[in-house]
Design a protein around this motif. Structure first.
Motif, PDB file in Angstrom:
ATOM      1  N   GLY A   6     -19.339  -4.655 -28.446  1.00 42.16           N
ATOM      2  CA  GLY A   6     -20.211  -5.621 -27.935  1.00 42.16           C
ATOM      3  C   GLY A   6     -20.093  -5.774 -26.605  1.00 42.16           C
ATOM      4  N   ILE A   8     -21.179  -7.062 -22.179  1.00 43.31           N
ATOM      5  CA  ILE A   8     -21.799  -8.115 -21.632  1.00 43.31           C
ATOM      6  C   ILE A   8     -22.999  -7.421 -20.941  1.00 43.31           C
ATOM      7  N   HIS A 517     -18.276 -14.923 -23.786  1.00 47.13           N
ATOM      8  CA  HIS A 517     -19.323 -14.047 -24.527  1.00 47.13           C
ATOM      9  C   HIS A 517     -18.558 -12.898 -25.357  1.00 47.13           C
ATOM     10  N   GLU A 518     -17.652 -12.182 -24.582  1.00 45.03           N
ATOM     11  CA  GLU A 518     -16.785 -11.332 -25.425  1.00 45.03           C
ATOM     12  C   GLU A 518     -16.144 -11.907 -26.787  1.00 45.03           C
ATOM     13  N   GLU A 578     -26.129 -10.247 -28.779  1.00 41.44           N
ATOM     14  CA  GLU A 578     -25.866 -10.534 -27.384  1.00 41.44           C
ATOM     15  C   GLU A 578     -26.209 -12.088 -27.002  1.00 41.44           C
ATOM     16  N   HIS A 640     -29.470  -6.101 -25.160  1.00 48.71           N
ATOM     17  CA  HIS A 640     -29.431  -7.254 -24.280  1.00 48.71           C
ATOM     18  C   HIS A 640     -30.700  -7.855 -23.846  1.00 48.71           C
TER      19      HIS A 640
HETATM   20 ZN    ZN Z   1     -22.365  -8.514 -25.186  1.00 45.10          ZN
END
Ligand code: ZN
Length: 680
Positions: A6, A8, A517-518, A578, A640
């Motif tokens: 996953g 960004i 986010h990560e 996301e 995304h």
């Molecule tokens: Zn991501």
């Protein structure tokens, strides 16, 4: 098989984005967020994306060689120049040792730059390959041809690759997956909307044109194009959708060689694996049984002549960008102009810098980090990541809907995160990679074979925990569930994401959210299925799992409601992972920022409060202009959501955003408390 990751930013059909160059940005707070980039006439509660970025978007046209243009792309652009500087100086060196990384960089780059030779060589390197495919007489020959093509990196009929076993992260396992379509998504073959139909008809014309460029007459070329299209459509009809490919449980189908032989008897799997150098002692993991059932039919029912035609097309299509001008231009026209609206090809030095920086990624990366990545940046990042970890811990401890047993597992998972920053501790060994000066396309094939062999050899080795899935010069970051790790390449650690000595509000709003986010990917709709050791295991109670799904569903509905262009909406389910990561990233980074402030109230800068600067910095990361065609394409292919919705849809769930910009109940971005997502 990198679908687990996953990140960004979508990589997808953009080539690897590469960056470099120490930025000239102001490192203090002042002037980082420019009013001249904003649209102060817009209302934050109506369209925050426009308010934060409106003037910049109005004044920044998309360059002719780009499908979109924003913060990520600008870093990539500056930086590709820095990579080019490295390549340029390595290429001029005359004292390089034969077989050294530098020599390989030089030969690879210069061979790709030599357009006179490339045009002169033309398709000559392909001719023996075509001949070998023409000579296929039976299924044994076909199998041998597939082994050869797969080693050359030409995706045909199916893919193989070694990755950690999703249920046993200490063991490497062979995976079998659907692969080998030429259009970027199976939907283009099967959907009946006008856009898909137009692309299909342009694609058939494109194949015909390419067949002519390698010698077929118009009539034959048209017939071939129709045949290839029909064959790929047959494959596509049984392909999983992108959404189905997010369901890891459904992708996990262990099969012994005996079972493969029994279920899919029209191909000799055992001999295939032997041919690629893989010794399968237990089982392989088959990802899409529905497609493999069809593939089994294809091996028996489709005439060999059709499959041979398809193989030759895949070989040509894959090589097209590296061949002579007519072929490379036609390839660019279809894949970039028709599919993404890009009208002009990047200058050759830009393309070759990107390709060299990707093929010899860590060889170039070593030089890049020495030149552009200060050790102090790593220290500062470690601090930030630790602060973010503390903040996420606090949020998980404070969640009221989670039972104690699930919470305990969640905290253990967070505690076990591996963090990688900047560049790998151990660099890739390129000693087995041969780079010549014969032709660009042969260098590409050799590089593909090098990667293929290296990956297959992993099957017989312990899991490599120090490997990196991105080069240091990539402007991106990722979470990998099987390793339970978060990774931040050197190139993302610069403005506008990261200001070494900058305003905390801006750093937490930008790189802080990226870190959060990560981390949140470890707990998103797919990441949450993996435990602290990287094993797919259900550690959630039924009640907690239902709670999570119900809360996440709000996010699905919110994003489904966004119309992006011409009646096309964002796909809330496809982008859920996301969007959850953005939501979590904002929540956790805000918490970390509050903890860092420890009750202090920083001064306003340029008339903005610190909380306003946090959200403006977040919006700045996502500012971008995008071509209509590229937007339509991304809505289908990218997990995304478009930048605009990552900003507006990310923020209307965050309570602090309402206070910071005095969002009123009557504002379009206003969501009632019970409508907002509340997970962490
Ligand atoms: Zn991501």
């Amino acid at each position: 098989m990198k679908h687990l990751k996953g990140s960004i930013l979508g990589l997808g059909f953009l080539a690897l984005i590469i960056v470099g160059g120490c930025s000239q940005h102001n490192q203090k707070g002042e002037g980082v967020l420019k009013k001249s980039d904003m649209n102060l006439a817009a209302k934050p509660g109506v369209d925050f994306f426009e308010y934060a970025n409106g003037s910049w978007m109005k004044n920044t046209p998309i360059p002719a060689d780009k499908s979109r243009y924003g913060s990520f792309d600008i870093l990539a652009e500056n930086a590709n120049k820095a990579i080019n500087g490295i390549l340029d100086s390595v290429s001029k060196a005359t004292n390089l040792k034969a077989g050294s990384n530098e020599m390989k960089i030089k030969n690879f780059y210069l061979t790709g730059m030599d357009t006179v030779k490339i045009n002169k060589v033309g398709i000559k390197p392909l001719l023996p390959e075509f001949k070998a495919i023409d000579a296929i007489k039976n299924r044994v020959d076909l199998r041998k041809a597939l082994i050869h093509l797969h080693k050359m990196g030409v995706s045909t009929l199916f893919s193989v690759g070694v990755m950690q076993d999703m249920k046993d992260a200490n063991t490497n396992r062979m995976y079998l997956g659907q692969a080998g379509l030429s259009l970027p998504d199976r939907d283009y073959y099967v959907k009946d909307d006008a856009n898909s139909k137009n692309i299909r008809s342009a694609y058939v014309k494109h194949i015909a044109k390419m067949c002519q460029l390698v010698g077929a007459n118009a009539k034959k070329a048209n017939a071939k194009a129709k045949k290839i299209m029909a064959f790929e459509t047959r494959m596509a009809q049984k392909f999983n959708t992108r959404l189905e490919n997010r369901d890891y449980h459904a992708l996990y189908n262990p099969k012994t060689l005996k079972e493969l032989a029994k279920n899919y008897p029209n191909f000799n799997w055992k001999a295939y694996f032997k041919g690629i150098g893989a010794d399968i002692t237990s089982f392989v993991i088959l990802e899409q049984p529905k497609y493999f059932a069809e593939l089994n039919n294809i091996f028996r029912k489709v005439p060999l002549s059709t499959i041979k035609l398809y193989l030759k097309w895949r070989l040509l299509n894959d090589a097209a960008g590296t061949l002579n001008k007519e072929i490379a231009d036609q390839n660019f026209y279809f894949y970039s102009t028709v599919l993404s609206g890009v009208t002009k090809q990047s200058p050759r030095w830009k393309r070759m810098s990107r390709v060299t920086g990707s093929v010899l990624g860590e060889a170039v990366g070593q030089i890049y980090v020495k030149k552009y990545f200060p050790p102090a940046a790593k220290t500062r990042m470690i601090q930030l990541v630790n602060n973010l970890k503390k903040a996420l811990k606090k949020r998980i401890e404070g969640v009221t809907w989670m039972s104690e047993s699930t919470r305990k597992e969640a905290l253990a998972k967070l505690n076990s995160f591996t963090v990688k920053i900047g560049y790998p501790d151990k660099w890739e060994d390129y000693s087995k990679l041969k780079v010549g000066t014969d032709s660009y396309v042969q260098n590409m094939w050799r590089a593909a074979e090098f990667s293929f062999n290296k990956n297959i050899a992993e099957l017989h080795k312990p899991v490599d925990r120090v490997r990196w899935g991105m080069t240091p010069q990539t402007v991106n970051a990722y979470y990998e569930p099987s390793l339970n790790e978060i990774v931040f390449p050197a190139a993302i650690l610069q403005p506008p994401f990261f200001y070494m000595n900058g305003d905390d509000a801006v750093n937490y709003g930008a790189i802080g959210v990226v870190i959060g986010h990560e981390m949140t990917h470890g707990f998103d709709d797919s990441g949450r299925r993996f435990d602290k050791n990287g094993n797919m295991r259900d550690w959630w109670t039924k009640k907690d799992s239902d709670q999570f799904k119900a809360r996440a569903q709000k996010l699905v509905d919110q994003f489904d409601a966004f119309e992006a262009i011409d009646g096309m909406h964002v796909n809330g389910k496809l982008t859920l992972g996301e969007n959850l990561a953005d939501y979590g990233g904002l929540t956790v980074s805000l918490e970390a920022y509050r903890m860092a402030l420890n009750g202090k109230q920083p001064a306003d800068i340029d008339g903005f409060t610190n909380m306003q600067r946090f959200f403006l910095a977040y919006a700045k990361v996502w500012r971008q202009n995008i071509r209509d065609k590229a937007l339509k394409r991304r809505l289908k292919e990218d997990v995304h959501a478009p930048g605009k919705f990552r900003v507006n849809g990310g923020l209307f769930n965050i309570p602090e955003f309402y206070d910071a910009f005095d969002i009123k109940k009557t504002d379009p971005l206003y969501r009632k408390k019970e409508q907002r997502v509340n997970i962490w």
